[in-house]
Design a protein around this motif. Structure first.
Motif, PDB file in Angstrom:
ATOM      1  N   MET A  31       3.214  21.811 -18.781  1.00 53.85           N
ATOM      2  CA  MET A  31       4.085  22.214 -19.883  1.00 53.85           C
ATOM      3  C   MET A  31       3.385  22.220 -21.239  1.00 53.85           C
ATOM      4  O   MET A  31       3.968  22.633 -22.236  1.00 53.85           O
ATOM      5  CB  MET A  31       5.309  21.294 -19.925  1.00 53.85           C
ATOM      6  N   MET A  32       2.117  21.777 -21.267  1.00 50.63           N
ATOM      7  CA  MET A  32       1.372  21.794 -22.525  1.00 50.63           C
ATOM      8  C   MET A  32       1.147  23.232 -22.982  1.00 50.63           C
ATOM      9  O   MET A  32       0.877  24.103 -22.157  1.00 50.63           O
ATOM     10  CB  MET A  32      -0.014  21.170 -22.331  1.00 50.63           C
ATOM     11  N   PRO A  33       1.207  23.464 -24.282  1.00 43.81           N
ATOM     12  CA  PRO A  33       0.865  24.800 -24.781  1.00 43.81           C
ATOM     13  C   PRO A  33      -0.608  25.110 -24.487  1.00 43.81           C
ATOM     14  O   PRO A  33      -1.441  24.213 -24.438  1.00 43.81           O
ATOM     15  CB  PRO A  33       1.103  24.691 -26.288  1.00 43.81           C
ATOM     16  N   GLU A  34      -0.912  26.382 -24.285  1.00 42.37           N
ATOM     17  CA  GLU A  34      -2.290  26.800 -23.983  1.00 42.37           C
ATOM     18  C   GLU A  34      -3.269  26.390 -25.077  1.00 42.37           C
ATOM     19  O   GLU A  34      -4.411  26.060 -24.794  1.00 42.37           O
ATOM     20  CB  GLU A  34      -2.362  28.319 -23.770  1.00 42.37           C
ATOM     21  N   ALA A  35      -2.806  26.401 -26.326  1.00 39.95           N
ATOM     22  CA  ALA A  35      -3.698  26.019 -27.423  1.00 39.95           C
ATOM     23  C   ALA A  35      -4.144  24.559 -27.270  1.00 39.95           C
ATOM     24  O   ALA A  35      -5.307  24.228 -27.533  1.00 39.95           O
ATOM     25  CB  ALA A  35      -2.988  26.205 -28.763  1.00 39.95           C
ATOM     26  N   VAL A  36      -3.243  23.707 -26.818  1.00 38.94           N
ATOM     27  CA  VAL A  36      -3.591  22.293 -26.617  1.00 38.94           C
ATOM     28  C   VAL A  36      -4.561  22.160 -25.448  1.00 38.94           C
ATOM     29  O   VAL A  36      -5.539  21.411 -25.519  1.00 38.94           O
ATOM     30  CB  VAL A  36      -2.320  21.452 -26.391  1.00 38.94           C
ATOM     31  N   LYS A  37      -4.306  22.905 -24.373  1.00 40.69           N
ATOM     32  CA  LYS A  37      -5.212  22.865 -23.213  1.00 40.69           C
ATOM     33  C   LYS A  37      -6.614  23.339 -23.604  1.00 40.69           C
ATOM     34  O   LYS A  37      -7.617  22.743 -23.195  1.00 40.69           O
ATOM     35  CB  LYS A  37      -4.678  23.730 -22.074  1.00 40.69           C
ATOM     36  N   GLU A  38      -6.696  24.394 -24.398  1.00 39.59           N
ATOM     37  CA  GLU A  38      -8.003  24.897 -24.839  1.00 39.59           C
ATOM     38  C   GLU A  38      -8.706  23.881 -25.731  1.00 39.59           C
ATOM     39  O   GLU A  38      -9.914  23.696 -25.637  1.00 39.59           O
ATOM     40  CB  GLU A  38      -7.842  26.236 -25.569  1.00 39.59           C
ATOM     41  N   ALA A  39      -7.945  23.219 -26.598  1.00 43.40           N
ATOM     42  CA  ALA A  39      -8.538  22.193 -27.465  1.00 43.40           C
ATOM     43  C   ALA A  39      -9.070  21.028 -26.623  1.00 43.40           C
ATOM     44  O   ALA A  39     -10.155  20.505 -26.892  1.00 43.40           O
ATOM     45  CB  ALA A  39      -7.504  21.694 -28.473  1.00 43.40           C
TER      46      ALA A  39
ATOM     47  N   SER B  32       0.826  -1.211   0.000  1.00 46.67           N
ATOM     48  CA  SER B  32       0.000   0.000   0.000  1.00 46.67           C
ATOM     49  C   SER B  32       0.859   1.259   0.000  1.00 46.67           C
ATOM     50  O   SER B  32       0.616   2.195  -0.761  1.00 46.67           O
ATOM     51  CB  SER B  32      -0.926   0.017   1.218  1.00 46.67           C
ATOM     52  N   THR B  33       1.861   1.278   0.865  1.00 45.24           N
ATOM     53  CA  THR B  33       2.756   2.439   0.925  1.00 45.24           C
ATOM     54  C   THR B  33       3.522   2.589  -0.386  1.00 45.24           C
ATOM     55  O   THR B  33       3.679   3.705  -0.896  1.00 45.24           O
ATOM     56  CB  THR B  33       3.731   2.300   2.106  1.00 45.24           C
ATOM     57  N   GLY B  34       3.986   1.469  -0.933  1.00 48.67           N
ATOM     58  CA  GLY B  34       4.686   1.521  -2.216  1.00 48.67           C
ATOM     59  C   GLY B  34       3.807   2.076  -3.315  1.00 48.67           C
ATOM     60  O   GLY B  34       4.231   2.922  -4.106  1.00 48.67           O
ATOM     61  N   PHE B  35       2.549   1.611  -3.361  1.00 46.83           N
ATOM     62  CA  PHE B  35       1.635   2.117  -4.386  1.00 46.83           C
ATOM     63  C   PHE B  35       1.419   3.619  -4.230  1.00 46.83           C
ATOM     64  O   PHE B  35       1.453   4.368  -5.213  1.00 46.83           O
ATOM     65  CB  PHE B  35       0.288   1.394  -4.341  1.00 46.83           C
ATOM     66  N   LEU B  36       1.185   4.080  -2.998  1.00 48.83           N
ATOM     67  CA  LEU B  36       0.956   5.515  -2.786  1.00 48.83           C
ATOM     68  C   LEU B  36       2.175   6.339  -3.181  1.00 48.83           C
ATOM     69  O   LEU B  36       2.036   7.414  -3.777  1.00 48.83           O
ATOM     70  CB  LEU B  36       0.559   5.781  -1.337  1.00 48.83           C
ATOM     71  N   LEU B  37       3.361   5.841  -2.879  1.00 46.81           N
ATOM     72  CA  LEU B  37       4.574   6.569  -3.277  1.00 46.81           C
ATOM     73  C   LEU B  37       4.740   6.576  -4.795  1.00 46.81           C
ATOM     74  O   LEU B  37       5.091   7.609  -5.381  1.00 46.81           O
ATOM     75  CB  LEU B  37       5.801   5.963  -2.597  1.00 46.81           C
ATOM     76  N   PHE B  38       4.499   5.426  -5.433  1.00 46.07           N
ATOM     77  CA  PHE B  38       4.553   5.394  -6.901  1.00 46.07           C
ATOM     78  C   PHE B  38       3.516   6.344  -7.488  1.00 46.07           C
ATOM     79  O   PHE B  38       3.785   7.047  -8.468  1.00 46.07           O
ATOM     80  CB  PHE B  38       4.306   3.979  -7.434  1.00 46.07           C
ATOM     81  N   TRP B  39       2.327   6.380  -6.900  1.00 46.26           N
ATOM     82  CA  TRP B  39       1.264   7.253  -7.399  1.00 46.26           C
ATOM     83  C   TRP B  39       1.664   8.714  -7.270  1.00 46.26           C
ATOM     84  O   TRP B  39       1.439   9.513  -8.189  1.00 46.26           O
ATOM     85  CB  TRP B  39      -0.044   6.965  -6.665  1.00 46.26           C
ATOM     86  N   LEU B  40       2.267   9.085  -6.143  1.00 46.80           N
ATOM     87  CA  LEU B  40       2.711  10.476  -5.976  1.00 46.80           C
ATOM     88  C   LEU B  40       3.753  10.864  -7.030  1.00 46.80           C
ATOM     89  O   LEU B  40       3.694  11.959  -7.598  1.00 46.80           O
ATOM     90  CB  LEU B  40       3.267  10.693  -4.575  1.00 46.80           C
ATOM     91  N   VAL B  41       4.681   9.974  -7.298  1.00 47.60           N
ATOM     92  CA  VAL B  41       5.700  10.258  -8.325  1.00 47.60           C
ATOM     93  C   VAL B  41       5.033  10.398  -9.692  1.00 47.60           C
ATOM     94  O   VAL B  41       5.338  11.324 -10.463  1.00 47.60           O
ATOM     95  CB  VAL B  41       6.778   9.151  -8.339  1.00 47.60           C
ATOM     96  N   CYS B  42       4.110   9.505  -9.998  1.00 45.47           N
ATOM     97  CA  CYS B  42       3.425   9.555 -11.295  1.00 45.47           C
ATOM     98  C   CYS B  42       2.506  10.773 -11.403  1.00 45.47           C
ATOM     99  O   CYS B  42       2.380  11.350 -12.494  1.00 45.47           O
ATOM    100  CB  CYS B  42       2.644   8.268 -11.521  1.00 45.47           C
ATOM    101  N   ILE B  43       1.880  11.190 -10.303  1.00 45.27           N
ATOM    102  CA  ILE B  43       1.078  12.419 -10.308  1.00 45.27           C
ATOM    103  C   ILE B  43       1.976  13.601 -10.640  1.00 45.27           C
ATOM    104  O   ILE B  43       1.614  14.463 -11.443  1.00 45.27           O
ATOM    105  CB  ILE B  43       0.366  12.628  -8.960  1.00 45.27           C
ATOM    106  N   GLY B  44       3.148  13.642 -10.023  1.00 45.87           N
ATOM    107  CA  GLY B  44       4.095  14.725 -10.330  1.00 45.87           C
ATOM    108  C   GLY B  44       4.474  14.750 -11.796  1.00 45.87           C
ATOM    109  O   GLY B  44       4.529  15.815 -12.421  1.00 45.87           O
ATOM    110  N   SER B  45       4.699  13.580 -12.374  1.00 46.85           N
ATOM    111  CA  SER B  45       5.045  13.495 -13.791  1.00 46.85           C
ATOM    112  C   SER B  45       3.891  13.961 -14.674  1.00 46.85           C
ATOM    113  O   SER B  45       4.084  14.756 -15.607  1.00 46.85           O
ATOM    114  CB  SER B  45       5.422  12.057 -14.132  1.00 46.85           C
ATOM    115  N   SER B  46       2.680  13.483 -14.385  1.00 40.59           N
ATOM    116  CA  SER B  46       1.510  13.885 -15.176  1.00 40.59           C
ATOM    117  C   SER B  46       1.232  15.380 -15.022  1.00 40.59           C
ATOM    118  O   SER B  46       0.860  16.051 -15.984  1.00 40.59           O
ATOM    119  CB  SER B  46       0.279  13.084 -14.753  1.00 40.59           C
TER     120      SER B  46
END
Length: 98
Positions: free
Chosen positions: A67-75, A47-61
């Motif tokens: 970093m997406m351009p605003e035009a992509v976010k608007e689309a 459980s702790t491992g999953f939560l730590l992996f999830w936090l790292v992956c949340i940071g990446s996402s």
């Protein structure tokens, strides 16, 4: 809320994959943390491992989304608002009421 889901859902999937790969190769009973043997139950370690992996992956996402351009976010916003399955459900009038 859509933005949170766009970040957390892919992170959840990636964390699950990372968890399976990591704990396929590493036995929780033989895991060391700061030079000490981890004395937790296997479930607590998973459980702790999953939560730590999830936090790292949340940071990446989150960095990817930031970093997406605003035009992509608007689309993305436009497409999400047009699709009923991605947008907040619209209120429907009750049948038979005038």
């Amino acid at each position: 809320m859509k933005h949170v889901i766009w970040v957390m859902w892919p992170a959840f999937i990636a964390a699950g994959i990372a968890e399976v790969i990591f704990f396929t190769m590493i036995d929780p009973a033989q895991l060391y943390l700061f030079g000490e043997l981890v004395q937790w139950s296997a479930i607590a370690t998973y459980s702790t491992g999953f939560l730590l992996f999830w936090l790292v992956c949340i940071g990446s996402s989150l960095m990817t989304y930031a970093m997406m351009p605003e035009a992509v976010k608007e689309a993305l916003k436009k497409v999400a608002s047009e699709r009923e399955d991605l947008a907040r459900p619209k209120r429907r009038e009750p049948v038979g009421h005038s």
